[in-house]
Design a protein around this motif. Structure first.
Motif, PDB file in Angstrom:
ATOM      1  N   TRP A  20       0.815  -1.216   0.000  1.00 38.33           N
ATOM      2  CA  TRP A  20       0.000   0.000   0.000  1.00 38.33           C
ATOM      3  C   TRP A  20       0.854   1.274   0.000  1.00 38.33           C
ATOM      4  O   TRP A  20       0.528   2.256  -0.654  1.00 38.33           O
ATOM      5  CB  TRP A  20      -0.908  -0.007   1.231  1.00 38.33           C
ATOM      6  N   ASP A  21       1.977   1.225   0.749  1.00 39.11           N
ATOM      7  CA  ASP A  21       2.783   2.436   0.943  1.00 39.11           C
ATOM      8  C   ASP A  21       4.006   2.554   0.034  1.00 39.11           C
ATOM      9  O   ASP A  21       4.528   3.655  -0.162  1.00 39.11           O
ATOM     10  CB  ASP A  21       3.270   2.525   2.398  1.00 39.11           C
TER      11      ASP A  21
ATOM     12  N   LEU B 261      -0.972   3.033  -3.689  1.00 39.06           N
ATOM     13  CA  LEU B 261      -2.397   3.005  -3.357  1.00 39.06           C
ATOM     14  C   LEU B 261      -2.720   4.000  -2.247  1.00 39.06           C
ATOM     15  O   LEU B 261      -3.799   4.604  -2.227  1.00 39.06           O
ATOM     16  CB  LEU B 261      -2.804   1.590  -2.945  1.00 39.06           C
ATOM     17  N   GLY B 262      -1.785   4.164  -1.317  1.00 33.64           N
ATOM     18  CA  GLY B 262      -1.996   5.121  -0.231  1.00 33.64           C
ATOM     19  C   GLY B 262      -2.123   6.538  -0.750  1.00 33.64           C
ATOM     20  O   GLY B 262      -3.006   7.296  -0.343  1.00 33.64           O
TER      21      GLY B 262
ATOM     22  N   ILE C 152      -6.207   6.801   1.833  1.00 32.44           N
ATOM     23  CA  ILE C 152      -6.551   5.942   2.973  1.00 32.44           C
ATOM     24  C   ILE C 152      -5.259   5.466   3.644  1.00 32.44           C
ATOM     25  O   ILE C 152      -4.364   4.952   2.979  1.00 32.44           O
ATOM     26  CB  ILE C 152      -7.386   4.728   2.524  1.00 32.44           C
ATOM     27  N   TYR C 153      -5.185   5.623   4.956  1.00 37.01           N
ATOM     28  CA  TYR C 153      -4.008   5.210   5.708  1.00 37.01           C
ATOM     29  C   TYR C 153      -3.861   3.691   5.652  1.00 37.01           C
ATOM     30  O   TYR C 153      -4.817   2.960   5.872  1.00 37.01           O
ATOM     31  CB  TYR C 153      -4.130   5.684   7.152  1.00 37.01           C
TER      32      TYR C 153
ATOM     33  N   GLY D 176      -4.613  -2.522   6.271  1.00 40.37           N
ATOM     34  CA  GLY D 176      -3.864  -3.680   6.737  1.00 40.37           C
ATOM     35  C   GLY D 176      -4.500  -4.353   7.935  1.00 40.37           C
ATOM     36  O   GLY D 176      -4.552  -5.591   8.019  1.00 40.37           O
ATOM     37  N   PHE D 177      -4.994  -3.559   8.870  1.00 41.61           N
ATOM     38  CA  PHE D 177      -5.646  -4.098  10.070  1.00 41.61           C
ATOM     39  C   PHE D 177      -6.893  -4.893   9.689  1.00 41.61           C
ATOM     40  O   PHE D 177      -7.128  -5.997  10.205  1.00 41.61           O
ATOM     41  CB  PHE D 177      -6.017  -2.954  11.013  1.00 41.61           C
TER      42      PHE D 177
END
Length: 516
Positions: A458-459, A469-470, A475-476, A481-482
């Motif tokens: 994502w990062d 993607l971030g 979106i964080y 991930g969580f």
């Protein structure tokens, strides 16, 4: 700042840093086993546990990253503080007591990876290895953020070259962590936690008094804040624009990270008894509420108080230096108390050191206790493990030093990535291993791997028109991930073999308080 002022501030720094190293030396003599080095013999008092947990949590981010973000963009950045406050409450009220009991019941586990191994009866030590690697990778980035904070502090205060300043901070942190282990880290964090709190409470109030609270709004407008003072002070706007639901949710999601932070969770495991743990909860929550609130105030008051200086503009220091610039001006220009100002500047250094030392220690435990003794050489003697631990502390410090070498690296960015990685990999499995009886080994493996990999993808990997993607979604990565990690733990656990009767009995013992 005059030469005499500089000398007075330097004396304050030398006194403070010497005290930290002396504490390391004292506890080196008292450290004779790995349980002493990593958990302090499970002997933390309530005050030490609370302040060391929160001081190690907040880092230079609290006194540099958050005030800098508010200074630059407005109080819309305060949603991160709200999320962290809610996460702190949840961590202490829901997780701390259960985790302390379960780590005792699970064969007296001393580290988070060891707890996962014992909780899920992982005889092949897969969980031990995977979780230790995750810790080593993300804590490298986290430690680098702390060292970068130290470099920027010394550079801004003394005008020392950033790279030399980086080396000085790394050396001191390395020295007392290397020598004294967990108790040295906790005692120094206890002192640092108090120092941080005093600085956060006094400096912005003095600055606001000097400016005059009635003048703050006018000075904000003069300083050129985007959208004017009304927008700057509106928590639903950021840099003059309305905050979207996704942006607010992403900032609140920072609170999820608490469930999976090894350097915070290990404090819960080390508290002396239930009575001290209850005391810790109250102390920690009050400390966090005051500290986060005042960090936001620093960003607002600093924007007005420092005007006509505009941090972040051409030729000026970055916005992340707002607190240290305020301290220097208050105690050298407005009050002739440079030594006192030096002590408050040490509060910023305290925030940096209190996190870096904890991260070094947790990484050392993951490599020496979990990987070396747990996988590579199970019959290794205590003395050998201690030696490997100290070598690991030195190696990690050097690697983090190299990552932090770029003076333009963002403290906020480094902390954000590391926090997301650890929170996504460990948060869901910590929660579900403590509170869902059906969680099994396969689910744990799926959760840790998917959480960590999601943040990396994502990062760091540009998948959308050259953007990550971030960056593309806003979106964080921790939120994504969580969620993915938690979902996979549920699905995989339900689709695979149920936990053994022995594992279920251990879960029930902890639930019912039957812990020796």
């Amino acid at each position: 700042m005059s030469t005499m002022d500089m000398v007075a501030i330097l004396i304050a720094f030398v006194c403070y840093l010497t005290l930290m190293i002396v504490i390391g030396g004292i506890y080196m003599k008292r450290t004779s086993s790995t349980e002493d080095y990593f958990l302090g013999g499970r002997g933390l008092s309530g005050w030490v546990a609370a302040l060391s947990a929160q001081a190690s949590d907040m880092s230079g981010w609290l006194l540099m990253g958050l005030p800098g973000a508010v200074y630059a963009f407005g109080t819309g950045q305060a949603w991160i503080a709200v999320g962290l406050f809610l996460g702190t409450i949840f961590n202490w009220v829901v997780i701390s007591g259960r985790l302390r009991k379960y780590t005792i019941r699970a064969n007296n586990s001393m580290t988070l990876p060891e707890f996962f191994e014992n909780r899920f009866h992982d005889k092949k030590r897969v969980l031990l290895l995977i979780s230790s690697v995750v810790i080593a990778v993300f804590f490298l980035v986290y430690t680098a953020s702390a060292l970068a904070s130290g470099g920027k502090l010394f550079n801004a205060v003394f005008g020392i070259d950033y790279h030399i300043a980086l080396a000085i901070g790394a050396f001191v942190i390395l020295a007392y962590t290397f020598m004294g282990g967990f108790m040295a880290v906790c005692v120094t964090d206890f002192i640092q936690g108090f120092l941080m709190l005093i600085g956060l409470m006094i400096v912005p109030l003095l600055a606001a008094g000097l400016v005059g609270t009635d003048n703050i709004s006018g000075l904000l407008n003069q300083s050129g804040v985007t959208g004017g003072a009304a927008s700057f002070l509106n928590v639903f706007q950021n840099d003059g624009k309305p905050l979207s639901f996704i942006e607010i949710l992403s900032q609140l999601a920072w609170g999820l990270g608490y469930c999976g932070m090894p350097h915070i969770l290990v404090r819960f495991m080390a508290v002396r008894d239930e009575k001290e743990l209850k005391k810790s909860k109250v102390i920690a929550i009050v400390w966090v509420a005051i500290s986060l609130g005042m960090a936001v105030v620093i960003g607002v008051v600093g924007r007005a108080y420092l005007y006509p200086l505009i941090l972040g503009s051409e030729g000026a220091a970055s916005a992340e230096s707002v607190f240290m610039t305020m301290i220097t001006k208050v105690f050298t220009e407005n009050y002739a108390l440079p030594f006192v100002g030096g002590l408050f500047l040490c509060g910023i250094l305290a925030a940096i050191m209190s996190t870096a030392d904890s991260q070094l220690l947790v990484t050392a435990s993951a490599v020496s206790k979990d990987i070396y003794q747990g996988v590579v050489k199970p019959d290794a003697k205590e003395e050998t493990v201690l030696v490997v631990s100290r070598i690991t502390v030195a190696v990690v410090a050097v690697l983090a030093f190299l990552i932090a070498w770029d003076p333009n690296s963002s403290i906020m960015g480094l902390v954000s990535n590391a926090w997301a990685g650890l929170g996504s990999a460990f948060g869901p499995i910590v929660l579900l291993s403590l509170f869902w009886r059906r969680t099994n080994f396969e689910g744990a493996v799926a959760g840790i791997i998917s959480g960590g990999l999601t943040v990396i993808v994502w990062d760091y990997i540009p998948l959308v028109g050259g953007q990550t993607l971030g960056a593309a979604t806003g979106i964080y990565s921790l939120l994504v991930g969580f969620a993915i990690s938690a979902a996979l733990i549920f699905i995989v656990s339900l689709c695979t073999k149920a936990p053994s009767e022995e594992m279920l009995q251990e879960f029930d013992d902890v639930k019912n308080g039957n812990v020796a």
